[in-house]
Enzyme design. Structure first.
Site, PDB file in Angstrom:
ATOM      1  N   GLY A 102      33.901  46.133  40.256  1.00 23.25           N
ATOM      2  CA  GLY A 102      33.101  45.783  41.163  1.00 23.25           C
ATOM      3  C   GLY A 102      31.673  45.561  39.798  1.00 23.25           C
ATOM      4  N   GLY A 138      29.309  46.485  37.447  1.00 24.26           N
ATOM      5  CA  GLY A 138      29.398  47.408  36.550  1.00 24.26           C
ATOM      6  C   GLY A 138      27.600  47.282  35.706  1.00 24.26           C
ATOM      7  N   ASP A 142      27.151  52.486  30.732  1.00 23.49           N
ATOM      8  CA  ASP A 142      25.366  52.999  30.765  1.00 23.49           C
ATOM      9  C   ASP A 142      25.208  51.511  31.905  1.00 23.49           C
ATOM     10  OD1 ASP A 142      26.013  50.677  29.073  1.00 23.49           O
ATOM     11  OD2 ASP A 142      25.343  52.194  27.148  1.00 23.49           O
ATOM     12  N   GLY A 143      25.942  50.301  31.607  1.00 23.02           N
ATOM     13  CA  GLY A 143      25.368  49.548  32.545  1.00 23.02           C
ATOM     14  C   GLY A 143      24.719  48.403  31.750  1.00 23.02           C
ATOM     15  N   ARG A 192      22.440  34.925  34.612  1.00 23.07           N
ATOM     16  CA  ARG A 192      24.123  33.890  34.884  1.00 23.07           C
ATOM     17  C   ARG A 192      23.529  33.211  36.192  1.00 23.07           C
ATOM     18  NH1 ARG A 192      29.326  36.868  34.042  1.00 23.07           N
ATOM     19  NH2 ARG A 192      29.082  37.527  35.700  1.00 23.07           N
ATOM     20  N   ASP A 223      40.398  39.198  38.527  1.00 17.96           N
ATOM     21  CA  ASP A 223      38.349  39.555  39.302  1.00 17.96           C
ATOM     22  C   ASP A 223      37.481  38.571  37.452  1.00 17.96           C
ATOM     23  OD1 ASP A 223      39.197  41.521  37.297  1.00 17.96           O
ATOM     24  OD2 ASP A 223      37.497  41.501  36.143  1.00 17.96           O
ATOM     25  N   ASN A 224      38.834  37.694  37.236  1.00 15.27           N
ATOM     26  CA  ASN A 224      37.517  36.938  37.002  1.00 15.27           C
ATOM     27  C   ASN A 224      38.403  35.385  36.846  1.00 15.27           C
ATOM     28  OD1 ASN A 224      36.329  38.837  35.323  1.00 15.27           O
ATOM     29  ND2 ASN A 224      37.483  38.985  33.277  1.00 15.27           N
ATOM     30  N   ASP A 274      33.063  34.494  33.062  1.00 15.60           N
ATOM     31  CA  ASP A 274      33.273  36.086  31.718  1.00 15.60           C
ATOM     32  C   ASP A 274      33.022  36.129  30.538  1.00 15.60           C
ATOM     33  OD1 ASP A 274      33.671  38.666  30.682  1.00 15.60           O
ATOM     34  OD2 ASP A 274      34.563  39.614  32.107  1.00 15.60           O
TER      35      ASP A 274
END
Length: 486
Positions: free
Chosen positions: A90, A92, A125-126, A176, A252-253, A262
């Site tokens: 997900g 992150g 930490d995002g 983005r 996922d990319n 990505d």
């Protein structure tokens, strides 16, 4: 603050999907944001006008401190095969702030990257560091101007806060832009959902979002698989054309729209080596340059698995249908690759020995460690630096065969060059030049080298006064390594 003059036009359809696919969450505020770079050209393309907004206010907007009217921030859920291993994932450290509609009714996801923790952050930490966010800005914009389908970058803001990695780094948020963030991994997540309707919901949404013409088809899941396959063939051929190594081709990319997404451990190949790997963790070469078509097919197989229940309730019927489509990948890819390589060499028509001629050149480049981009520039007469490698006997003999091949289809040298100049960039974002520009930002707090690089990369197929400077190659001993946070 009133930002009505900007022209945001949000219509947030993804937020209407079930909570399986996302969670609403706000960006984590930062204390002292400062705008580093704003992509005015992209803003204009999106029908956004930031000219009347003060820099301090822009810093608040693009840090997530002050959200635009109509935005709705959410983190998307998805799964993915990372280096072949399935895992639940997900956003992150990313948040979609909304779907913006331009005057031509085109829809774009606007997404923050580095905006703080989400429910999918796990132990992270995002946050993101300034260098990697500027790097994604440079590479993604370069890819756009090179003619490669890609997500793009609208802005980078320094947060005024530190992020802790191997060292203490300046924090940043990237904005983005993408036609969507629907991935193969999103379908994988829907497939394993406890709600059996989620897969069909996502499928219907994807058609509505990207391929509305397929809604009329009696076999729309089959047609979607065929279309996504062709999109990925086109994308990978473009990567191969310019010597780009993505480095993290996890499911996922891989976007359903066919855009590059990505820009972590990615880089551009200097000397031609099909086994080129830049990622620090890709010890087996899974995502090496020459493996990219193979991985794309593998990812498409995972996508096909997701579509099986929609193709037919009976797997014994659905699997052969999907398998027949996927069997076409090698032929479709090879045909597209040959067409692309012939364009790089300015060849028209089809001759039985064309593939052999191409392979001979690539093999020579590999043996002699010739620079991939500059070799084609040399053939176009656009690489003037002294390099004894192009006086080598085998290359001279090959060049004569190439020149004779051009003559077979009654095309002039000028006509051949015209084809080549559309396929071969004179400049690419050389890894050592990108890193040098980012180092200058880090050490001198000066963006001038980044801006100079961005300027030349906006016109990669045009010769300008500084072109030769940006054709320089790194010292032979240099081994460039990237990391997932690069």
């Amino acid at each position: 603050m009133n930002f009505d003059s900007i022209g945001w036009a949000f219509d947030n359809t993804y937020s209407k999907l079930s909570n399986t696919f996302k969670e609403e969450v706000k960006p984590t505020p930062v204390h002292n944001p400062e705008l580093v770079v704003l992509n005015d050209r992209l803003a204009q393309y999106l029908n956004l006008d930031f000219s009347k907004i003060k820099k301090d206010d822009l810093s608040q907007i693009f840090s997530g401190n002050s959200l635009p009217k109509g935005s709705l921030t959410l983190a998307q859920a998805y799964a993915g095969h990372q280096f072949g291993h399935f895992t639940i994932l997900g956003d992150g450290r990313a948040l979609m702030i909304g779907e913006h509609i331009d005057k031509n009714n085109n829809r774009y996801d606007i997404q923050f990257k580095g905006s703080g923790k989400t429910p999918y952050s796990r132990n992270a930490d995002g946050r993101a560091a300034l260098g990697p966010m500027l790097r994604e800005y440079i590479i993604s914009e370069s890819m756009h101007h090179l003619g490669v389908p890609t997500t793009r970058s609208l802005a980078v803001v320094e947060t005024g806060e530190d992020v802790i990695r191997e060292s203490i780094l300046k924090g940043a948020v990237l904005t983005r832009v993408a036609s969507s963030h629907i991935r193969v991994g999103t379908f994988q997540y829907a497939l394993i959902s406890k709600n059996k309707n989620d897969l069909k919901t996502l499928f219907d949404y994807t058609l509505q979002r990207h391929y509305p013409n397929l809604k009329k088809s009696e076999s729309s899941p089959v047609d979607l698989l065929k279309l996504v396959l062709k999109k990925q063939v086109n994308l990978i051929c473009n990567w191969m054309r310019i010597g780009f190594v993505h480095g993290v081709m996890n499911t996922d990319n891989m976007t359903i729209s066919g855009e590059t997404i990505d820009y972590g451990p990615c880089a551009f190949m200097d000397k031609y080596d099909p086994g080129t790997v830049f990622s620090s963790i890709d010890s087996q070469g899974r995502y090496a340059y020459f493996n990219q078509p193979r991985v794309a097919k593998w990812n498409l197989e995972r996508f096909a698995e997701c579509l099986l229940p929609l193709i037919n309730d009976d797997n014994e019927i659905a699997i052969p249908i999907a398998t027949e489509i996927l069997k076409e990948f090698p032929n479709i890819y090879k045909e597209s690759w040959l067409k692309m390589m012939k364009q790089k060499l300015g060849l028209l028509g089809d001759e039985p020995k064309d593939e052999k001629l191409i392979i001979e050149l690539l093999s020579w480049m590999h043996r002699n460690k010739a620079d991939y981009t500059n070799t084609f520039c040399y053939l176009m007469g656009e690489y003037k630096k002294k390099n004894q490698i192009y006086n080598e006997t085998q290359f001279t003999l090959w060049k004569k065969k190439w020149e004779n091949r051009i003559k077979l289809n009654n095309i002039s040298k000028a006509g051949s060059l015209k084809i080549m100049r559309k396929a071969n960039p004179l400049v690419i974002p050389r890894n050592h030049l990108v890193e040098g520009a980012l180092q200058y930002v880090n050490e001198m707090n000066d963006l001038s080298k980044v801006n100079e690089l961005l300027k030349i990369l906006q016109r990669p197929y045009e010769k300008v006064s500084t072109t030769s400077i940006y054709q320089s190659t790194p010292i032979p001993e240099e081994n460039y390594v990237t990391y997932c946070g690069t």
